[in-house]
Design an enzyme around this catalytic site. Structure first.
Site, PDB file in Angstrom:
ATOM      1  N   LYS A   1       2.999 -45.295  50.440  1.00 33.93           N
ATOM      2  CA  LYS A   1       2.305 -44.034  50.374  1.00 33.93           C
ATOM      3  C   LYS A   1       1.232 -44.061  49.178  1.00 33.93           C
ATOM      4  CE  LYS A   1       3.012 -38.838  50.140  1.00 33.93           C
ATOM      5  NZ  LYS A   1       4.143 -37.755  49.941  1.00 33.93           N
TER       6      LYS A   1
ATOM      7  N   SER B   1       8.128 -33.498  52.805  1.00 30.76           N
ATOM      8  CA  SER B   1       6.835 -34.521  53.108  1.00 30.76           C
ATOM      9  C   SER B   1       7.348 -35.769  53.738  1.00 30.76           C
ATOM     10  CB  SER B   1       6.240 -34.798  51.736  1.00 30.76           C
ATOM     11  OG  SER B   1       5.469 -33.508  51.522  1.00 30.76           O
TER      12      SER B   1
ATOM     13  N   SER C   1       3.415 -34.349  53.350  1.00 31.64           N
ATOM     14  CA  SER C   1       2.287 -34.906  52.927  1.00 31.64           C
ATOM     15  C   SER C   1       2.218 -36.297  53.277  1.00 31.64           C
ATOM     16  CB  SER C   1       2.105 -34.715  51.458  1.00 31.64           C
ATOM     17  OG  SER C   1       3.322 -35.456  50.757  1.00 31.64           O
TER      18      SER C   1
END
Lengths: 95, 486
Positions: free
Chosen positions: B76, B175, B151
Protein backbone atom coordinates in the site's frame (compact mmCIF):
# COMPACT_ATOMS: atom_id res chain seq x y z
CA UNK A 1 -23.64 21.56 20.25
CA UNK A 2 -24.47 23.50 17.09
CA UNK A 3 -21.53 24.36 14.84
CA UNK A 4 -21.20 27.98 13.64
CA UNK A 5 -19.15 29.23 10.73
CA UNK A 6 -16.94 30.99 13.29
CA UNK A 7 -15.97 27.55 14.68
CA UNK A 8 -14.93 26.37 11.22
CA UNK A 9 -12.97 29.59 10.68
CA UNK A 10 -11.20 29.17 14.03
CA UNK A 11 -10.35 25.50 13.32
CA UNK A 12 -9.09 26.39 9.84
CA UNK A 13 -6.88 29.08 11.32
CA UNK A 14 -5.51 26.76 14.02
CA UNK A 15 -4.91 24.03 11.42
CA UNK A 16 -3.26 26.51 9.02
CA UNK A 17 -5.67 25.58 6.26
CA UNK A 18 -6.80 28.21 3.74
CA UNK A 19 -10.61 27.98 3.39
CA UNK A 20 -12.55 30.20 0.96
CA UNK A 21 -16.00 31.64 1.84
CA UNK A 22 -17.71 29.13 -0.45
CA UNK A 23 -15.85 26.22 1.08
CA UNK A 24 -16.58 27.42 4.61
CA UNK A 25 -20.34 27.03 4.23
CA UNK A 26 -19.87 23.55 2.78
CA UNK A 27 -17.69 22.57 5.71
CA UNK A 28 -20.25 23.96 8.19
CA UNK A 29 -22.84 21.66 6.62
CA UNK A 30 -20.62 18.53 6.49
CA UNK A 31 -19.06 19.03 9.91
CA UNK A 32 -22.47 19.69 11.48
CA UNK A 33 -23.72 16.34 10.22
CA UNK A 34 -20.61 14.60 11.55
CA UNK A 35 -20.91 16.29 14.95
CA UNK A 36 -24.64 15.45 15.14
CA UNK A 37 -23.64 11.81 14.73
CA UNK A 38 -20.84 12.21 17.30
CA UNK A 39 -23.27 13.81 19.79
CA UNK A 40 -24.79 10.37 20.44
CA UNK A 41 -21.87 9.99 22.87
CA UNK A 42 -23.51 12.50 25.19
CA UNK A 43 -26.40 10.09 25.86
CA UNK A 44 -24.04 7.61 27.53
CA UNK A 45 -23.30 7.88 31.26
CA UNK A 46 -19.51 7.71 31.65
CA UNK A 47 -19.34 8.91 35.25
CA UNK A 48 -16.28 7.38 36.92
CA UNK A 49 -14.89 5.83 33.70
CA UNK A 50 -11.20 6.52 33.12
CA UNK A 51 -10.29 7.80 29.62
CA UNK A 52 -8.45 5.19 27.50
CA UNK A 53 -5.61 6.63 25.43
CA UNK A 54 -3.87 3.38 24.44
CA UNK A 55 -5.58 0.05 23.80
CA UNK A 56 -2.93 -1.92 25.70
CA UNK A 57 -2.61 0.54 28.61
CA UNK A 58 1.08 0.78 27.78
CA UNK A 59 3.22 3.61 29.06
CA UNK A 60 5.96 5.34 27.14
CA UNK A 61 9.13 3.27 27.07
CA UNK A 62 12.35 5.03 28.01
CA UNK A 63 15.79 4.46 26.54
CA UNK A 64 19.29 5.59 27.43
CA UNK A 65 20.00 9.15 26.33
CA UNK A 66 22.51 8.19 23.65
CA UNK A 67 22.98 9.30 20.07
CA UNK A 68 21.74 6.43 17.90
CA UNK A 69 21.11 8.17 14.58
CA UNK A 70 23.77 9.30 12.16
CA UNK A 71 23.61 12.67 10.41
CA UNK A 72 21.58 12.25 7.21
CA UNK A 73 20.83 15.90 6.48
CA UNK A 74 21.69 15.68 2.78
CA UNK A 75 19.50 12.62 2.29
CA UNK A 76 16.55 14.14 4.10
CA UNK A 77 16.86 17.50 2.34
CA UNK A 78 16.70 15.86 -1.07
CA UNK A 79 12.90 15.78 -0.78
CA UNK A 80 12.59 19.38 0.45
CA UNK A 81 11.00 22.02 -1.81
CA UNK A 82 13.75 24.63 -1.26
CA UNK A 83 17.09 24.38 0.54
CA UNK A 84 20.33 26.33 0.47
CA UNK A 85 23.60 25.59 2.30
CA UNK A 86 21.87 22.83 4.26
CA UNK A 87 19.07 25.15 5.43
CA UNK A 88 15.36 25.06 4.59
CA UNK A 89 14.21 28.19 2.77
CA UNK A 90 10.97 29.95 3.77
CA UNK A 91 9.66 33.46 3.05
CA UNK A 92 11.33 36.18 5.12
CA UNK A 93 10.00 36.09 8.72
CA UNK A 94 12.09 38.89 10.30
CA UNK A 95 12.35 42.21 8.42
CA UNK B 1 0.94 -18.96 -12.14
CA UNK B 2 -1.47 -16.27 -10.94
CA UNK B 3 -4.04 -18.94 -9.99
CA UNK B 4 -1.77 -20.17 -7.21
CA UNK B 5 -1.78 -18.96 -3.63
CA UNK B 6 1.39 -17.52 -2.13
CA UNK B 7 1.94 -20.78 -0.24
CA UNK B 8 1.71 -22.76 -3.50
CA UNK B 9 4.02 -20.31 -5.27
CA UNK B 10 6.62 -20.68 -2.52
CA UNK B 11 6.51 -24.47 -2.96
CA UNK B 12 6.83 -24.11 -6.75
CA UNK B 13 9.84 -21.81 -6.44
CA UNK B 14 11.43 -24.27 -4.04
CA UNK B 15 10.90 -27.24 -6.36
CA UNK B 16 12.21 -25.27 -9.31
CA UNK B 17 8.95 -25.40 -11.28
CA UNK B 18 9.68 -21.81 -12.34
CA UNK B 19 12.09 -19.07 -11.34
CA UNK B 20 11.35 -15.90 -9.43
CA UNK B 21 12.28 -13.97 -12.54
CA UNK B 22 9.64 -15.82 -14.57
CA UNK B 23 7.08 -15.38 -11.81
CA UNK B 24 7.85 -11.69 -11.38
CA UNK B 25 7.70 -11.07 -15.13
CA UNK B 26 4.37 -12.93 -15.26
CA UNK B 27 2.76 -10.66 -12.66
CA UNK B 28 4.32 -7.49 -14.12
CA UNK B 29 2.81 -8.43 -17.46
CA UNK B 30 -0.60 -8.94 -15.86
CA UNK B 31 -0.35 -5.53 -14.19
CA UNK B 32 0.58 -3.92 -17.47
CA UNK B 33 -2.35 -5.51 -19.29
CA UNK B 34 -5.07 -5.24 -16.67
CA UNK B 35 -4.38 -2.33 -14.37
CA UNK B 36 -5.52 0.30 -16.84
CA UNK B 37 -9.02 -0.89 -15.99
CA UNK B 38 -8.53 -1.36 -12.24
CA UNK B 39 -6.22 1.52 -11.26
CA UNK B 40 -4.96 -0.55 -8.33
CA UNK B 41 -1.33 0.63 -8.56
CA UNK B 42 0.05 4.15 -8.12
CA UNK B 43 3.64 3.12 -8.94
CA UNK B 44 4.99 -0.04 -10.54
CA UNK B 45 8.69 -0.69 -9.88
CA UNK B 46 9.26 -3.21 -12.65
CA UNK B 47 12.96 -2.73 -13.24
CA UNK B 48 13.85 -2.96 -9.57
CA UNK B 49 11.58 -6.00 -9.14
CA UNK B 50 13.25 -7.93 -11.96
CA UNK B 51 16.67 -7.10 -10.54
CA UNK B 52 15.63 -8.36 -7.10
CA UNK B 53 14.09 -11.49 -8.65
CA UNK B 54 17.45 -12.33 -10.18
CA UNK B 55 19.13 -11.95 -6.79
CA UNK B 56 16.43 -14.22 -5.33
CA UNK B 57 17.05 -16.87 -7.99
CA UNK B 58 20.76 -16.76 -7.27
CA UNK B 59 20.07 -17.24 -3.56
CA UNK B 60 17.85 -20.24 -4.40
CA UNK B 61 20.59 -21.71 -6.58
CA UNK B 62 23.10 -21.23 -3.77
CA UNK B 63 20.76 -23.02 -1.33
CA UNK B 64 20.62 -20.06 1.05
CA UNK B 65 17.02 -19.06 0.39
CA UNK B 66 14.32 -18.81 3.05
CA UNK B 67 10.75 -19.94 2.26
CA UNK B 68 9.48 -16.62 0.82
CA UNK B 69 12.55 -15.68 -1.23
CA UNK B 70 11.48 -14.55 -4.70
CA UNK B 71 7.75 -14.12 -3.91
CA UNK B 72 6.31 -10.98 -5.54
CA UNK B 73 3.98 -8.74 -3.56
CA UNK B 74 2.75 -5.15 -3.40
CA UNK B 75 2.77 -2.45 -0.76
CA UNK B 76 0.00 0.00 0.00
CA UNK B 77 1.41 3.42 -0.86
CA UNK B 78 1.44 4.32 2.85
CA UNK B 79 4.66 2.33 3.53
CA UNK B 80 7.78 4.41 3.05
CA UNK B 81 10.04 2.76 0.48
CA UNK B 82 13.52 4.16 -0.06
CA UNK B 83 14.02 5.91 -3.41
CA UNK B 84 10.44 5.14 -4.48
CA UNK B 85 7.55 7.59 -4.56
CA UNK B 86 5.41 7.21 -1.43
CA UNK B 87 2.30 9.31 -2.00
CA UNK B 88 -0.22 8.04 0.57
CA UNK B 89 -2.81 8.69 -2.16
CA UNK B 90 -2.36 12.44 -1.76
CA UNK B 91 -1.35 15.34 -3.96
CA UNK B 92 0.52 16.53 -0.86
CA UNK B 93 3.05 13.69 -1.31
CA UNK B 94 2.88 13.31 -5.09
CA UNK B 95 6.51 14.47 -5.25
CA UNK B 96 7.72 12.60 -2.15
CA UNK B 97 10.52 10.09 -2.71
CA UNK B 98 10.93 8.40 0.67
CA UNK B 99 14.48 8.63 2.04
CA UNK B 100 14.12 5.48 4.15
CA UNK B 101 12.22 2.17 4.44
CA UNK B 102 9.39 1.35 6.82
CA UNK B 103 10.29 -1.49 9.19
CA UNK B 104 7.67 -3.68 7.44
CA UNK B 105 9.49 -3.05 4.15
CA UNK B 106 12.89 -3.83 5.69
CA UNK B 107 11.55 -7.09 7.10
CA UNK B 108 9.95 -8.11 3.80
CA UNK B 109 13.17 -7.27 1.95
CA UNK B 110 15.18 -9.33 4.45
CA UNK B 111 12.81 -12.26 3.83
CA UNK B 112 13.58 -11.95 0.11
CA UNK B 113 10.11 -10.98 -1.14
CA UNK B 114 9.96 -8.78 -4.24
CA UNK B 115 7.91 -5.59 -4.28
CA UNK B 116 6.20 -4.97 -7.63
CA UNK B 117 5.02 -1.53 -6.62
CA UNK B 118 2.80 0.67 -4.51
CA UNK B 119 -0.96 0.29 -4.42
CA UNK B 120 -3.70 2.88 -4.59
CA UNK B 121 -5.55 3.95 -1.46
CA UNK B 122 -7.87 6.56 0.00
CA UNK B 123 -5.88 9.72 0.69
CA UNK B 124 -4.00 9.34 4.01
CA UNK B 125 -6.04 6.14 4.56
CA UNK B 126 -9.21 8.16 5.15
CA UNK B 127 -12.07 6.42 3.40
CA UNK B 128 -14.04 3.22 2.92
CA UNK B 129 -14.33 3.10 -0.88
CA UNK B 130 -10.98 4.17 -2.35
CA UNK B 131 -12.80 7.08 -4.02
CA UNK B 132 -10.79 9.61 -1.97
CA UNK B 133 -7.53 8.96 -3.81
CA UNK B 134 -5.76 11.79 -5.64
CA UNK B 135 -4.96 9.14 -8.26
CA UNK B 136 -8.61 8.27 -8.93
CA UNK B 137 -10.83 5.46 -7.68
CA UNK B 138 -9.93 1.78 -7.86
CA UNK B 139 -12.44 -0.59 -9.48
CA UNK B 140 -13.57 -3.86 -7.94
CA UNK B 141 -12.44 -6.78 -10.18
CA UNK B 142 -15.67 -8.68 -9.38
CA UNK B 143 -17.70 -5.83 -10.86
CA UNK B 144 -16.03 -2.80 -12.40
CA UNK B 145 -19.00 -0.59 -11.42
CA UNK B 146 -18.42 -1.36 -7.71
CA UNK B 147 -15.92 0.07 -5.24
CA UNK B 148 -13.15 -2.23 -3.93
CA UNK B 149 -13.59 -0.87 -0.38
CA UNK B 150 -11.04 1.21 1.44
CA UNK B 151 -8.73 2.46 2.43
CA UNK B 152 -6.50 -0.45 1.27
CA UNK B 153 -8.61 -0.79 -1.90
CA UNK B 154 -5.71 -1.00 -4.34
CA UNK B 155 -4.07 -3.84 -2.38
CA UNK B 156 -7.36 -5.78 -2.21
CA UNK B 157 -8.25 -5.29 -5.88
CA UNK B 158 -4.74 -6.23 -7.07
CA UNK B 159 -4.76 -9.49 -5.10
CA UNK B 160 -8.32 -10.38 -6.17
CA UNK B 161 -7.47 -9.75 -9.84
CA UNK B 162 -4.35 -11.91 -9.66
CA UNK B 163 -2.00 -8.98 -10.34
CA UNK B 164 0.03 -9.97 -7.30
CA UNK B 165 -0.29 -12.93 -4.88
CA UNK B 166 -0.37 -10.78 -1.73
CA UNK B 167 -0.17 -7.18 -0.61
CA UNK B 168 0.37 -5.21 2.56
CA UNK B 169 -2.37 -3.00 3.92
CA UNK B 170 -3.06 -0.90 6.98
CA UNK B 171 -6.20 -0.82 9.11
CA UNK B 172 -7.24 2.11 11.31
CA UNK B 173 -11.01 1.48 11.31
CA UNK B 174 -11.44 -1.47 8.96
CA UNK B 175 -9.14 -0.57 6.06
CA UNK B 176 -7.76 -4.11 5.63
CA UNK B 177 -10.85 -6.15 6.55
CA UNK B 178 -13.54 -4.24 4.63
CA UNK B 179 -11.71 -4.14 1.25
CA UNK B 180 -10.71 -7.79 1.77
CA UNK B 181 -14.42 -8.58 2.21
CA UNK B 182 -15.47 -6.50 -0.81
CA UNK B 183 -12.86 -8.12 -3.07
CA UNK B 184 -13.20 -11.71 -1.84
CA UNK B 185 -9.74 -12.11 -0.32
CA UNK B 186 -8.36 -12.77 3.17
CA UNK B 187 -7.13 -9.79 5.23
CA UNK B 188 -5.76 -9.72 8.77
CA UNK B 189 -5.54 -6.73 11.10
CA UNK B 190 -3.16 -7.74 13.89
CA UNK B 191 -3.30 -6.58 17.51
CA UNK B 192 -2.29 -2.94 18.01
CA UNK B 193 1.49 -2.93 18.54
CA UNK B 194 2.09 -6.38 16.96
CA UNK B 195 3.57 -4.91 13.74
CA UNK B 196 5.87 -1.87 13.80
CA UNK B 197 4.35 1.41 12.62
CA UNK B 198 7.79 2.89 11.86
CA UNK B 199 7.80 4.33 8.35
CA UNK B 200 4.05 3.92 7.90
CA UNK B 201 2.60 7.34 7.18
CA UNK B 202 0.58 8.15 10.31
CA UNK B 203 -3.18 8.69 10.29
CA UNK B 204 -4.41 7.92 13.84
CA UNK B 205 -1.48 6.61 15.83
CA UNK B 206 -3.40 4.85 18.63
CA UNK B 207 -5.41 2.88 16.04
CA UNK B 208 -3.12 2.30 13.00
CA UNK B 209 -1.88 -1.23 12.38
CA UNK B 210 -0.42 -2.97 9.32
CA UNK B 211 -1.27 -6.45 8.14
CA UNK B 212 -1.25 -8.91 5.23
CA UNK B 213 -3.89 -9.25 2.48
CA UNK B 214 -3.74 -12.45 0.44
CA UNK B 215 -5.70 -15.33 -1.02
CA UNK B 216 -5.79 -17.48 2.11
CA UNK B 217 -5.27 -17.48 5.86
CA UNK B 218 -2.26 -19.73 5.31
CA UNK B 219 -0.70 -17.04 3.08
CA UNK B 220 -1.41 -14.43 5.75
CA UNK B 221 0.23 -16.65 8.40
CA UNK B 222 3.46 -16.78 6.37
CA UNK B 223 3.49 -13.01 5.92
CA UNK B 224 2.54 -12.08 9.49
CA UNK B 225 5.45 -14.19 10.72
CA UNK B 226 7.76 -11.99 8.64
CA UNK B 227 6.40 -8.55 9.55
CA UNK B 228 5.48 -9.03 13.25
CA UNK B 229 7.86 -8.34 16.10
CA UNK B 230 9.36 -5.71 18.31
CA UNK B 231 10.94 -2.60 16.82
CA UNK B 232 12.80 -0.09 18.94
CA UNK B 233 11.91 2.62 16.42
CA UNK B 234 8.19 2.40 17.25
CA UNK B 235 7.54 3.24 20.89
CA UNK B 236 4.20 1.39 20.87
CA UNK B 237 5.64 -1.80 19.35
CA UNK B 238 5.30 -4.68 21.85
CA UNK B 239 8.23 -6.78 23.07
CA UNK B 240 6.28 -10.07 23.21
CA UNK B 241 7.75 -12.90 21.08
CA UNK B 242 6.32 -13.89 17.70
CA UNK B 243 4.80 -17.40 17.61
CA UNK B 244 5.01 -19.70 14.58
CA UNK B 245 1.72 -18.80 12.89
CA UNK B 246 2.05 -21.53 10.25
CA UNK B 247 2.66 -24.37 12.70
CA UNK B 248 -0.61 -23.74 14.57
CA UNK B 249 -2.81 -23.56 11.44
CA UNK B 250 -3.85 -27.19 11.66
CA UNK B 251 -4.99 -27.34 15.29
CA UNK B 252 -8.46 -28.99 15.42
CA UNK B 253 -11.45 -26.79 16.19
CA UNK B 254 -13.41 -29.25 18.33
CA UNK B 255 -14.55 -27.43 21.46
CA UNK B 256 -13.99 -23.97 19.96
CA UNK B 257 -16.45 -21.53 21.52
CA UNK B 258 -17.84 -19.02 19.02
CA UNK B 259 -19.79 -15.94 20.08
CA UNK B 260 -22.17 -14.15 17.74
CA UNK B 261 -22.58 -10.53 18.91
CA UNK B 262 -26.30 -9.84 18.61
CA UNK B 263 -25.54 -6.19 17.77
CA UNK B 264 -23.76 -7.40 14.58
CA UNK B 265 -26.95 -8.96 13.21
CA UNK B 266 -29.34 -6.04 13.59
CA UNK B 267 -30.89 -3.32 11.46
CA UNK B 268 -29.12 -2.37 8.26
CA UNK B 269 -27.57 -5.80 7.67
CA UNK B 270 -28.06 -7.01 4.09
CA UNK B 271 -30.05 -10.30 4.15
CA UNK B 272 -27.65 -12.03 1.73
CA UNK B 273 -24.69 -11.06 3.89
CA UNK B 274 -26.43 -12.36 6.99
CA UNK B 275 -27.29 -15.62 5.23
CA UNK B 276 -23.68 -16.16 4.10
CA UNK B 277 -22.34 -15.48 7.58
CA UNK B 278 -24.86 -17.81 9.25
CA UNK B 279 -23.99 -20.54 6.71
CA UNK B 280 -20.31 -20.08 7.56
CA UNK B 281 -21.09 -20.46 11.25
CA UNK B 282 -22.84 -23.75 10.45
CA UNK B 283 -19.64 -24.96 8.79
CA UNK B 284 -17.86 -24.26 12.08
CA UNK B 285 -20.49 -26.23 13.98
CA UNK B 286 -19.83 -29.15 11.67
CA UNK B 287 -16.14 -28.83 12.57
CA UNK B 288 -16.93 -29.25 16.26
CA UNK B 289 -17.36 -25.66 17.43
CA UNK B 290 -20.16 -24.52 19.73
CA UNK B 291 -22.03 -21.29 19.08
CA UNK B 292 -23.79 -18.89 21.42
CA UNK B 293 -25.11 -15.37 21.27
CA UNK B 294 -23.17 -12.67 23.12
CA UNK B 295 -23.64 -8.93 23.52
CA UNK B 296 -21.29 -6.00 22.89
CA UNK B 297 -23.63 -3.39 24.37
CA UNK B 298 -21.66 -0.28 23.35
CA UNK B 299 -21.37 -1.23 19.67
CA UNK B 300 -23.39 1.70 18.34
CA UNK B 301 -21.13 4.18 20.16
CA UNK B 302 -18.04 2.97 18.27
CA UNK B 303 -18.49 5.13 15.16
CA UNK B 304 -19.19 8.33 17.15
CA UNK B 305 -16.16 7.68 19.41
CA UNK B 306 -13.95 6.90 16.40
CA UNK B 307 -14.94 10.12 14.62
CA UNK B 308 -13.64 12.09 17.58
CA UNK B 309 -10.47 10.11 18.32
CA UNK B 310 -9.23 9.40 14.77
CA UNK B 311 -9.66 12.96 13.42
CA UNK B 312 -8.12 14.38 16.61
CA UNK B 313 -5.01 12.25 16.14
CA UNK B 314 -5.03 12.98 12.39
CA UNK B 315 -5.18 16.73 12.90
CA UNK B 316 -2.03 16.45 15.02
CA UNK B 317 -0.23 13.95 12.74
CA UNK B 318 -0.97 15.88 9.55
CA UNK B 319 0.35 19.14 10.97
CA UNK B 320 3.77 18.00 9.72
CA UNK B 321 2.79 18.82 6.11
CA UNK B 322 3.86 22.43 6.13
CA UNK B 323 5.36 22.91 2.66
CA UNK B 324 8.80 23.41 4.17
CA UNK B 325 10.60 20.09 4.66
CA UNK B 326 8.88 17.80 2.15
CA UNK B 327 5.68 17.51 0.18
CA UNK B 328 3.67 20.02 -1.81
CA UNK B 329 4.56 23.72 -1.64
CA UNK B 330 2.39 26.47 -3.12
CA UNK B 331 3.82 28.91 -5.70
CA UNK B 332 5.06 32.36 -4.66
CA UNK B 333 4.07 32.45 -0.96
CA UNK B 334 4.07 36.05 0.25
CA UNK B 335 4.73 35.16 3.88
CA UNK B 336 5.14 32.10 6.11
CA UNK B 337 1.43 31.80 7.06
CA UNK B 338 0.49 32.05 3.38
CA UNK B 339 3.03 29.29 2.65
CA UNK B 340 1.48 26.99 5.27
CA UNK B 341 -2.19 27.68 4.59
CA UNK B 342 -2.05 27.57 0.79
CA UNK B 343 0.32 24.58 0.58
CA UNK B 344 -2.06 22.64 2.83
CA UNK B 345 -5.21 23.83 1.07
CA UNK B 346 -3.76 22.81 -2.32
CA UNK B 347 -2.19 19.55 -1.14
CA UNK B 348 -5.07 17.98 0.82
CA UNK B 349 -8.34 16.62 -0.59
CA UNK B 350 -11.84 17.24 0.78
CA UNK B 351 -12.13 14.31 3.18
CA UNK B 352 -8.71 14.95 4.68
CA UNK B 353 -9.64 18.60 5.24
CA UNK B 354 -12.92 17.58 6.88
CA UNK B 355 -11.09 15.33 9.31
CA UNK B 356 -8.40 17.89 10.08
CA UNK B 357 -11.09 20.49 10.80
CA UNK B 358 -13.20 18.12 12.95
CA UNK B 359 -10.12 17.05 14.89
CA UNK B 360 -8.89 20.60 15.39
CA UNK B 361 -12.35 21.71 16.52
CA UNK B 362 -12.91 18.87 19.00
CA UNK B 363 -9.46 19.37 20.52
CA UNK B 364 -9.85 23.14 20.80
CA UNK B 365 -10.47 25.12 23.97
CA UNK B 366 -14.03 24.78 25.20
CA UNK B 367 -14.74 21.53 23.35
CA UNK B 368 -11.93 19.17 24.45
CA UNK B 369 -13.69 17.59 27.45
CA UNK B 370 -17.10 17.28 25.82
CA UNK B 371 -15.65 15.52 22.79
CA UNK B 372 -12.18 14.10 23.25
CA UNK B 373 -12.21 13.08 26.90
CA UNK B 374 -15.75 11.75 26.51
CA UNK B 375 -14.74 9.67 23.47
CA UNK B 376 -11.76 8.21 25.35
CA UNK B 377 -14.06 7.15 28.20
CA UNK B 378 -16.41 5.50 25.73
CA UNK B 379 -13.38 3.82 24.17
CA UNK B 380 -12.69 2.10 27.50
CA UNK B 381 -16.29 0.83 27.67
CA UNK B 382 -16.02 -0.50 24.11
CA UNK B 383 -12.82 -2.35 24.91
CA UNK B 384 -14.40 -3.76 28.08
CA UNK B 385 -17.30 -5.15 26.01
CA UNK B 386 -14.80 -7.29 24.10
CA UNK B 387 -12.82 -8.34 27.17
CA UNK B 388 -16.07 -9.44 28.86
CA UNK B 389 -17.14 -11.39 25.78
CA UNK B 390 -13.79 -13.20 25.59
CA UNK B 391 -14.31 -14.43 29.17
CA UNK B 392 -17.07 -16.64 27.76
CA UNK B 393 -16.05 -17.42 24.17
CA UNK B 394 -12.81 -17.94 22.20
CA UNK B 395 -13.65 -15.95 19.09
CA UNK B 396 -16.42 -13.67 17.85
CA UNK B 397 -17.90 -13.98 14.37
CA UNK B 398 -20.05 -11.71 12.27
CA UNK B 399 -20.10 -9.85 8.97
CA UNK B 400 -17.10 -7.69 8.03
CA UNK B 401 -19.42 -5.13 6.45
CA UNK B 402 -23.21 -4.66 6.53
CA UNK B 403 -23.42 -4.85 2.71
CA UNK B 404 -21.37 -6.23 -0.16
CA UNK B 405 -19.39 -3.71 -2.25
CA UNK B 406 -21.57 -0.73 -3.18
CA UNK B 407 -21.55 1.10 -6.52
CA UNK B 408 -18.93 3.72 -7.34
CA UNK B 409 -20.37 7.14 -6.52
CA UNK B 410 -23.22 5.69 -4.42
CA UNK B 411 -22.28 7.29 -1.10
CA UNK B 412 -21.88 11.03 -1.44
CA UNK B 413 -22.66 12.02 2.15
CA UNK B 414 -19.64 11.52 4.44
CA UNK B 415 -21.70 10.22 7.38
CA UNK B 416 -23.38 7.48 5.30
CA UNK B 417 -19.88 6.38 4.24
CA UNK B 418 -18.72 6.35 7.89
CA UNK B 419 -21.62 4.08 8.90
CA UNK B 420 -20.25 1.38 6.55
CA UNK B 421 -17.58 0.62 9.13
CA UNK B 422 -20.00 -0.33 11.93
CA UNK B 423 -18.57 -3.87 12.39
CA UNK B 424 -14.90 -3.08 12.00
CA UNK B 425 -14.25 0.19 13.82
CA UNK B 426 -14.72 -0.97 17.44
CA UNK B 427 -11.96 -3.53 16.88
CA UNK B 428 -9.38 -0.77 16.38
CA UNK B 429 -10.63 1.16 19.42
CA UNK B 430 -10.18 -2.01 21.50
CA UNK B 431 -6.83 -2.87 19.84
CA UNK B 432 -7.79 -6.52 19.24
CA UNK B 433 -7.01 -8.51 16.06
CA UNK B 434 -9.55 -9.36 13.35
CA UNK B 435 -9.56 -11.24 10.06
CA UNK B 436 -11.96 -11.19 7.13
CA UNK B 437 -12.36 -14.35 5.05
CA UNK B 438 -14.46 -14.90 1.91
CA UNK B 439 -17.76 -16.59 2.81
CA UNK B 440 -20.03 -16.33 -0.22
CA UNK B 441 -21.59 -13.87 -2.65
CA UNK B 442 -24.48 -11.47 -2.93
CA UNK B 443 -25.46 -10.70 -6.55
CA UNK B 444 -22.00 -11.64 -7.72
CA UNK B 445 -20.19 -9.49 -5.15
CA UNK B 446 -18.18 -11.19 -2.38
CA UNK B 447 -19.22 -11.37 1.29
CA UNK B 448 -16.67 -11.41 4.11
CA UNK B 449 -16.91 -13.27 7.40
CA UNK B 450 -15.13 -11.37 10.16
CA UNK B 451 -13.50 -13.34 12.98
CA UNK B 452 -12.28 -11.48 16.08
CA UNK B 453 -10.02 -12.66 18.89
CA UNK B 454 -8.63 -11.21 22.07
CA UNK B 455 -5.33 -9.27 22.15
CA UNK B 456 -2.48 -11.26 20.52
CA UNK B 457 -4.78 -14.11 19.38
CA UNK B 458 -3.53 -13.90 15.77
CA UNK B 459 -2.39 -17.54 15.75
CA UNK B 460 -5.87 -18.63 16.83
CA UNK B 461 -7.61 -16.41 14.25
CA UNK B 462 -5.42 -17.77 11.46
CA UNK B 463 -6.04 -21.34 12.64
CA UNK B 464 -9.81 -20.77 12.78
CA UNK B 465 -9.81 -19.10 9.34
CA UNK B 466 -7.58 -21.80 7.80
CA UNK B 467 -9.84 -24.63 8.99
CA UNK B 468 -12.80 -22.89 7.33
CA UNK B 469 -10.80 -22.58 4.12
CA UNK B 470 -9.97 -26.29 4.24
CA UNK B 471 -13.71 -27.04 4.44
CA UNK B 472 -14.89 -24.49 1.83
CA UNK B 473 -13.61 -23.02 -1.42
CA UNK B 474 -14.95 -19.44 -1.33
CA UNK B 475 -11.38 -18.13 -1.04
CA UNK B 476 -10.31 -19.95 -4.20
CA UNK B 477 -12.96 -18.38 -6.43
CA UNK B 478 -11.67 -15.79 -8.85
CA UNK B 479 -13.45 -13.03 -10.73
CA UNK B 480 -13.92 -13.46 -14.49
CA UNK B 481 -11.78 -10.32 -14.82
CA UNK B 482 -8.72 -12.26 -13.58
CA UNK B 483 -9.16 -14.95 -16.26
CA UNK B 484 -9.37 -12.38 -19.09
CA UNK B 485 -5.66 -11.74 -18.74
CA UNK B 486 -4.56 -15.36 -18.37
Amino acid sequence: MALEESHVRRAAHLARLAVSDDQASGFVEDLSRILDMVDQLQSLDTEGVKPLAHPLDATQRLRADEVTESNQRDTFQRCAPAVENGLYLVPRVVE
Amino acid sequence: MYEKTLTQLAAALKSGEFSSRELTAHYLQRIEKADGKLNSFISVTAEQALKHAEIADNARAAGTAGPLVGIPLALKDIFCTRDVKTSCGSKMLDNFIAPYNATVVEKLNAAGTISLGKTNMDEFAMGSSNENSYYGPVKNPWDLTAVPGGSSGGSAAAVAAGLVPAAMGTDTGGSIRQPAAFCGITGLKPTYGRVSRFGIIAYASSLDQAGPMARSAEDCAHLLGVIAGHDGRDSTSVTRGVPDYVESLNAPLSGLKIGLPKEYFGDGLDPDVEKAVREAVKVYESLGATVREVSLPHTHFAIPAYYVIAPAEASSNLSRYDGVRFGHRCDNPHDLIDLYTRSRAEGFGEEVKRRILIGTHTLSEGFFDAYYTKAQKVRRLIRQDFLDAFEDVDVLMGPASPTPAFDLGAKKDPVSMYLQDIYTIAVNLAGIPGISVPAGFSNGRPVGLQILGTHFAEAQLLNVAHQFQKATDWHLQRPAFAEEYA
